[in-house]
Design a protein around this motif. Structure first.
Motif, mmCIF file in Angstrom:
data_model
loop_
_atom_site.group_PDB
_atom_site.id
_atom_site.type_symbol
_atom_site.label_atom_id
_atom_site.label_comp_id
_atom_site.label_asym_id
_atom_site.label_seq_id
_atom_site.Cartn_x
_atom_site.Cartn_y
_atom_site.Cartn_z
ATOM 1 N N MET A 1 20.662 53.485 34.114
ATOM 2 C CA MET A 1 20.209 53.230 32.756
ATOM 3 C C MET A 1 19.975 51.731 32.550
ATOM 4 O O MET A 1 18.975 51.317 31.942
ATOM 5 N N ASN A 2 20.863 50.901 33.067
ATOM 6 C CA ASN A 2 20.669 49.450 32.970
ATOM 7 C C ASN A 2 19.430 49.002 33.733
ATOM 8 O O ASN A 2 18.696 48.112 33.282
ATOM 9 N N VAL A 3 19.188 49.626 34.886
ATOM 10 C CA VAL A 3 17.999 49.288 35.666
ATOM 11 C C VAL A 3 16.727 49.613 34.884
ATOM 12 O O VAL A 3 15.789 48.802 34.814
ATOM 13 N N LEU A 4 16.688 50.795 34.276
ATOM 14 C CA LEU A 4 15.491 51.207 33.541
ATOM 15 C C LEU A 4 15.259 50.330 32.314
ATOM 16 O O LEU A 4 14.111 49.987 31.992
ATOM 17 N N ILE A 5 16.334 49.961 31.624
ATOM 18 C CA ILE A 5 16.189 49.098 30.455
ATOM 19 C C ILE A 5 15.674 47.723 30.881
ATOM 20 O O ILE A 5 14.814 47.122 30.214
ATOM 21 N N THR A 6 16.162 47.225 32.011
ATOM 22 C CA THR A 6 15.686 45.935 32.517
ATOM 23 C C THR A 6 14.221 46.024 32.928
ATOM 24 O O THR A 6 13.431 45.108 32.650
ATOM 25 N N ARG A 7 13.849 47.122 33.585
ATOM 26 C CA ARG A 7 12.453 47.287 34.015
ATOM 27 C C ARG A 7 11.513 47.370 32.813
ATOM 28 O O ARG A 7 10.380 46.881 32.862
ATOM 29 N N ASP A 8 11.975 48.010 31.736
ATOM 30 C CA ASP A 8 11.108 48.172 30.569
ATOM 31 C C ASP A 8 10.784 46.821 29.953
ATOM 32 O O ASP A 8 9.628 46.516 29.640
ATOM 33 N N GLY A 9 11.803 45.998 29.759
ATOM 34 C CA GLY A 9 11.579 44.656 29.225
ATOM 35 C C GLY A 9 11.474 44.606 27.717
ATOM 36 O O GLY A 9 11.768 43.581 27.104
ATOM 37 N N GLY A 10 11.043 45.701 27.088
ATOM 38 C CA GLY A 10 10.887 45.703 25.642
ATOM 39 C C GLY A 10 12.070 46.280 24.908
ATOM 40 O O GLY A 10 12.115 46.249 23.677
ATOM 41 N N ILE A 11 13.035 46.826 25.641
ATOM 42 C CA ILE A 11 14.221 47.410 25.020
ATOM 43 C C ILE A 11 15.320 46.359 24.980
ATOM 44 O O ILE A 11 15.666 45.780 26.013
ATOM 45 N N PRO A 12 15.901 46.085 23.809
ATOM 46 C CA PRO A 12 16.971 45.083 23.725
ATOM 47 C C PRO A 12 18.175 45.518 24.561
ATOM 48 O O PRO A 12 18.478 46.709 24.648
ATOM 49 N N PRO A 13 18.882 44.569 25.183
ATOM 50 C CA PRO A 13 20.068 44.914 25.974
ATOM 51 C C PRO A 13 21.130 45.648 25.165
ATOM 52 O O PRO A 13 21.921 46.418 25.715
ATOM 53 N N GLU A 14 21.152 45.395 23.836
ATOM 54 C CA GLU A 14 22.135 46.061 22.992
ATOM 55 C C GLU A 14 21.945 47.574 22.965
ATOM 56 O O GLU A 14 22.879 48.324 22.662
ATOM 57 N N MET A 15 20.730 48.016 23.308
ATOM 58 C CA MET A 15 20.465 49.451 23.305
ATOM 59 C C MET A 15 21.272 50.172 24.377
ATOM 60 O O MET A 15 21.469 51.378 24.295
ATOM 61 N N THR A 16 21.732 49.429 25.384
ATOM 62 C CA THR A 16 22.532 50.047 26.437
ATOM 63 C C THR A 16 23.766 50.715 25.847
ATOM 64 O O THR A 16 24.094 51.859 26.178
ATOM 65 N N THR A 17 24.444 50.015 24.948
ATOM 66 C CA THR A 17 25.643 50.561 24.326
ATOM 67 C C THR A 17 25.307 51.772 23.464
ATOM 68 O O THR A 17 26.024 52.777 23.470
ATOM 69 N N ILE A 18 24.201 51.693 22.733
ATOM 70 C CA ILE A 18 23.809 52.794 21.859
ATOM 71 C C ILE A 18 23.461 54.031 22.680
ATOM 72 O O ILE A 18 23.892 55.150 22.371
ATOM 73 N N ILE A 19 22.679 53.827 23.747
ATOM 74 C CA ILE A 19 22.300 54.962 24.597
ATOM 75 C C ILE A 19 23.529 55.563 25.267
ATOM 76 O O ILE A 19 23.676 56.785 25.349
ATOM 77 N N THR A 20 24.426 54.689 25.748
ATOM 78 C CA THR A 20 25.656 55.183 26.369
ATOM 79 C C THR A 20 26.461 56.016 25.385
ATOM 80 O O THR A 20 26.986 57.084 25.731
ATOM 81 N N GLY A 21 26.565 55.530 24.146
ATOM 82 C CA GLY A 21 27.291 56.281 23.118
ATOM 83 C C GLY A 21 26.656 57.632 22.844
ATOM 84 O O GLY A 21 27.356 58.637 22.677
ATOM 85 N N GLY A 22 25.309 57.663 22.808
ATOM 86 C CA GLY A 22 24.626 58.936 22.569
ATOM 87 C C GLY A 22 24.849 59.925 23.693
ATOM 88 O O GLY A 22 25.132 61.109 23.462
ATOM 89 N N ILE A 23 24.733 59.446 24.949
ATOM 90 C CA ILE A 23 24.966 60.327 26.098
ATOM 91 C C ILE A 23 26.400 60.826 26.108
ATOM 92 O O ILE A 23 26.671 62.017 26.346
ATOM 93 N N LEU A 24 27.338 59.925 25.805
ATOM 94 C CA LEU A 24 28.754 60.308 25.795
ATOM 95 C C LEU A 24 29.025 61.358 24.723
ATOM 96 O O LEU A 24 29.775 62.318 24.951
ATOM 97 N N LEU A 25 28.394 61.202 23.553
ATOM 98 C CA LEU A 25 28.573 62.177 22.484
ATOM 99 C C LEU A 25 28.075 63.558 22.902
ATOM 100 O O LEU A 25 28.739 64.579 22.651
#
Length: 351
Positions: free
Chosen positions: A312-336
């Motif tokens: 997930m971190n790799v894909l967010i880095t590759r995208d470039g347009g997604i803020p790094p803070e989204m990592t926590t949000i996406i992780t929280g959503g997947i965990l939920l």
């Protein structure tokens, strides 16, 4: 004369084989619903790989997958450590702080001229000591795992800050850095090589040993039994007190190992290292299918969960347009999603 078209003889056979495979999968899930979250984690990982390849390219290649393992070797080790604890129905919030104190102490001792192998051993023993303290508090003083490991978390972080508030860097000629050195296994085109580090090999060995312990030894069966029902495990004559202490010692020891692997890769240690990593380890374990209530889960599933977070971190880095803070949000959503899936599995199991 009209030609009669005969149906393909292999079509029914192919349909029958696919049907049998689907039926077999349904039987496995229905007979053991606890594997469903792990299967879901594998599906998500494969889907992320496919999406990354289609959207950004250069995902399904040697160097990307090699870097995924190298950069997340410490998280894989932490996920294995957390699997032991959560399988018993416990939790360990101290793993990130243990990495901080172990790495800072290790780097300072190495720079002071201590033998590097002694330093590595001490880093692991520091983690084991924290795990032993947590286990004794939980088993013999009836302290809740959350509170006991929270206390160890603050203690480890405080000791790391007491040792140094500045980044401590290993000397360039330190033998410890060898554990983070990359070795080429397959020489691909241009930079597309298969590379590993001793740290990755250590992580693989940890996974294999943990798998053997949990699924092929009496200790592993006791771990699962405690998570299922601690009282029932005690009535069966299983060594519940010793095993409960042991799982926290294992967690602390593996945290020390993760500190060695991480420090050798970056060559630097800080008192803020590992902040939030306990949550990443818990997330990886839960995403991998280990039930938070204990008793069900798989080491290999936790490895998949760690790779899901890493990819997930790799894909967010590759995208470039997604803020790094989204990592926590996406992780929280997947965990939920996986927590809700676990609830459904638990309800079905009870039924």
């Amino acid at each position: 004369m009209t030609a009669v078209q005969t149906p393909r003889a292999d079509a029914p056979a192919e349909a029958s084989a696919a049907s049998k495979l689907i039926d077999r999968g349904k039987r496995v899930v229905s007979s053991n619903p606890s594997v469903l979250p792990t299967l879901a984690a594998i599906v998500i990982f494969v889907a992320m790989v496919i999406y990354g390849e289609v959207a950004y390219g250069r995902i399904v290649q040697y160097n990307t997958l090699s870097n995924l393992l190298i950069n997340n070797a410490h998280l894989i080790i932490l996920a294995v450590a957390m699997t032991f604890v959560i399988l018993t129905g416990g939790i360990d919030l101290s793993v990130g702080s243990v990495i901080a104190i172990s790495s800072v102490a290790g780097v300072m001792l190495a720079n002071a001229g201590w033998n590097p192998w002694v330093v590595i051993l001490l880093m692991v023993l520091i983690g084991a000591a924290f795990g032993l303290a947590s286990g004794i508090l939980i088993q013999y003083f009836n302290v809740q795992p959350f509170i006991a490991t929270l206390a160890m978390m603050f203690l480890g972080r405080g000791l790391a800050s007491l040792l140094s508030t500045q980044p401590e860097r290993l000397a360039d000629d330190s033998p410890i850095l060898w554990l983070g050195e990359q070795f080429k296994v397959i020489d691909g085109e241009k930079v597309n090589d298969v590379v590993v580090t001793p740290g990755v090999i250590i992580a693989v060995l940890v996974v294999l040993i943990a798998f053997f312990v949990l699924h092929r030894t009496r200790t592993g069966r006791t771990v699962y039994a405690i998570g299922g029902s601690e009282n029932s495990a005690a009535l069966m004559g299983l060594t519940v007190p010793r095993t409960k202490v042991l799982v926290y010692v294992i967690s602390g020891t593996l945290s020390g190992v993760a500190a060695v692997v991480y420090t050798s890769r970056l060559g630097i240690a800080q008192n803020i290292t590992g902040i939030g990593w306990e949550l990443d380890a818990i997330a990886a374990t839960v995403i991998g299918g280990t039930l938070l209530t204990g008793g069900y889960g798989y080491v290999l599933g936790s490895v998949v969960g760690a790779l899901v977070l890493g990819l997930m971190n790799v894909l967010i880095t590759r995208d470039g347009g997604i803020p790094p803070e989204m990592t926590t949000i996406i992780t929280g959503g997947i965990l939920l999603v996986f927590v809700l899936l676990q609830r459904a599995v638990t309800s079905k199991r009870r039924t």
